[in-house]
Design a protein around this motif. Sequence first.
Motif, PDB file in Angstrom:
ATOM      1  N   LEU A   1       0.818  -1.211   0.000  1.00 15.18           N
ATOM      2  CA  LEU A   1       0.000   0.000   0.000  1.00 15.18           C
ATOM      3  C   LEU A   1       0.854   1.265   0.000  1.00 15.18           C
ATOM      4  N   ARG A   2       1.999   1.201   0.671  1.00 11.61           N
ATOM      5  CA  ARG A   2       2.869   2.384   0.742  1.00 11.61           C
ATOM      6  C   ARG A   2       3.780   2.509  -0.474  1.00 11.61           C
TER       7      ARG A   2
ATOM      8  N   PRO B   1      -6.647   7.939   0.377  1.00 16.36           N
ATOM      9  CA  PRO B   1      -7.653   8.054  -0.691  1.00 16.36           C
ATOM     10  C   PRO B   1      -7.047   7.837  -2.072  1.00 16.36           C
ATOM     11  N   ASP B   2      -5.804   8.265  -2.282  1.00 12.25           N
ATOM     12  CA  ASP B   2      -5.160   8.074  -3.581  1.00 12.25           C
ATOM     13  C   ASP B   2      -4.944   6.591  -3.870  1.00 12.25           C
TER      14      ASP B   2
ATOM     15  N   GLN C   1      -6.826   4.265  -3.120  1.00 13.80           N
ATOM     16  CA  GLN C   1      -8.087   3.596  -3.440  1.00 13.80           C
ATOM     17  C   GLN C   1      -8.451   3.654  -4.922  1.00 13.80           C
ATOM     18  N   ARG C   2      -7.633   4.283  -5.712  1.00 12.66           N
ATOM     19  CA  ARG C   2      -7.804   4.166  -7.160  1.00 12.66           C
ATOM     20  C   ARG C   2      -7.490   2.745  -7.622  1.00 12.66           C
ATOM     21  N   TRP C   3      -6.674   2.021  -6.801  1.00 14.87           N
ATOM     22  CA  TRP C   3      -6.248   0.673  -7.202  1.00 14.87           C
ATOM     23  C   TRP C   3      -6.336  -0.360  -6.071  1.00 14.87           C
ATOM     24  N   ALA C   4      -6.565   0.071  -4.844  1.00 13.98           N
ATOM     25  CA  ALA C   4      -6.696  -0.842  -3.692  1.00 13.98           C
ATOM     26  C   ALA C   4      -8.070  -0.626  -3.071  1.00 13.98           C
ATOM     27  N   PHE C   5      -8.861  -1.679  -2.935  1.00 17.33           N
ATOM     28  CA  PHE C   5     -10.258  -1.500  -2.545  1.00 17.33           C
ATOM     29  C   PHE C   5     -10.726  -2.674  -1.686  1.00 17.33           C
TER      30      PHE C   5
ATOM     31  N   GLY D   1     -11.189  10.841   4.445  1.00 21.25           N
ATOM     32  CA  GLY D   1     -11.419  10.955   3.015  1.00 21.25           C
ATOM     33  C   GLY D   1     -11.410   9.627   2.285  1.00 21.25           C
ATOM     34  N   LEU D   2     -11.391   8.516   3.060  1.00 23.35           N
ATOM     35  CA  LEU D   2     -11.394   7.195   2.438  1.00 23.35           C
ATOM     36  C   LEU D   2     -12.794   6.817   1.968  1.00 23.35           C
ATOM     37  N   SER D   3     -12.858   6.165   0.838  1.00 18.45           N
ATOM     38  CA  SER D   3     -14.132   5.629   0.342  1.00 18.45           C
ATOM     39  C   SER D   3     -14.550   4.446   1.207  1.00 18.45           C
TER      40      SER D   3
END
Length: 227
Positions: free
Chosen positions: A36-37, A126-127, A129-133, A220-222
């Motif tokens: 993730l990092r 939040p960034d 989450q474009r690819w990790a969900f 700000g996380l989905s």
Amino acid sequence: MFVSGADGCRAGWVSFKVALPSLTTSVEVVDLSNILRNRPSNLACIGIDIPIGLLDGSRPCDKAARKLLGQPRGTSVFAAPGREVLSAKNHAEASEVNRQRTTRGLSQQAWGIVPKIKQVDDAITPDCQRWAFEVHPEVCFWALNQRRPMTHNKKTKEGAAERIAVLRPVFSEIERHLANRPPRVGADDLLDAAVAAWTALRRHRGEAGCVCPPERDEKGLSVAIHY
């Protein structure tokens, strides 16, 4: 490029990887915080079986997932804790903190995955989450099984067999991976990671859905469960 599904296990996190475009599969234990990092350059997306995005009250996506699955599979969707719970030292403290914030205590099952929730919450943005969900395996199996929930508990012989049966057409080597899985990775952990990877494939193709409209938490996380 590849997509992946990740599930918590005694070894840490098991990743079921699907290469693109060949769809060949592999399994490994990974450091999810590091992924993730420091996103691998060839990772398209990853579905993670853990609550992502935490609210002070009940998460609508948890309620929607339980309703979608019905009984008895709906009981596998634990109520996600509030973020303050992640710093608690024991279950009693965690339950009291959660009760103060959400008016409900915290189940032992939910407390059992708090370290994994914190690990992801500390690393994700939040960034990312474009690819990790977030996914929930039982919701993913529902989608894979023509929108019908699994009949048996995943930890039973019958439950494993029905999950293998629906995964086999999409991942032909699923039984080989089960037979050769890494130490301290349960069969149910690997099957959950595999169906999360199937959802990651759907996400990559633009086919994935959510159990209800996403919300945003204080970071700000989905807040959404994908399938």
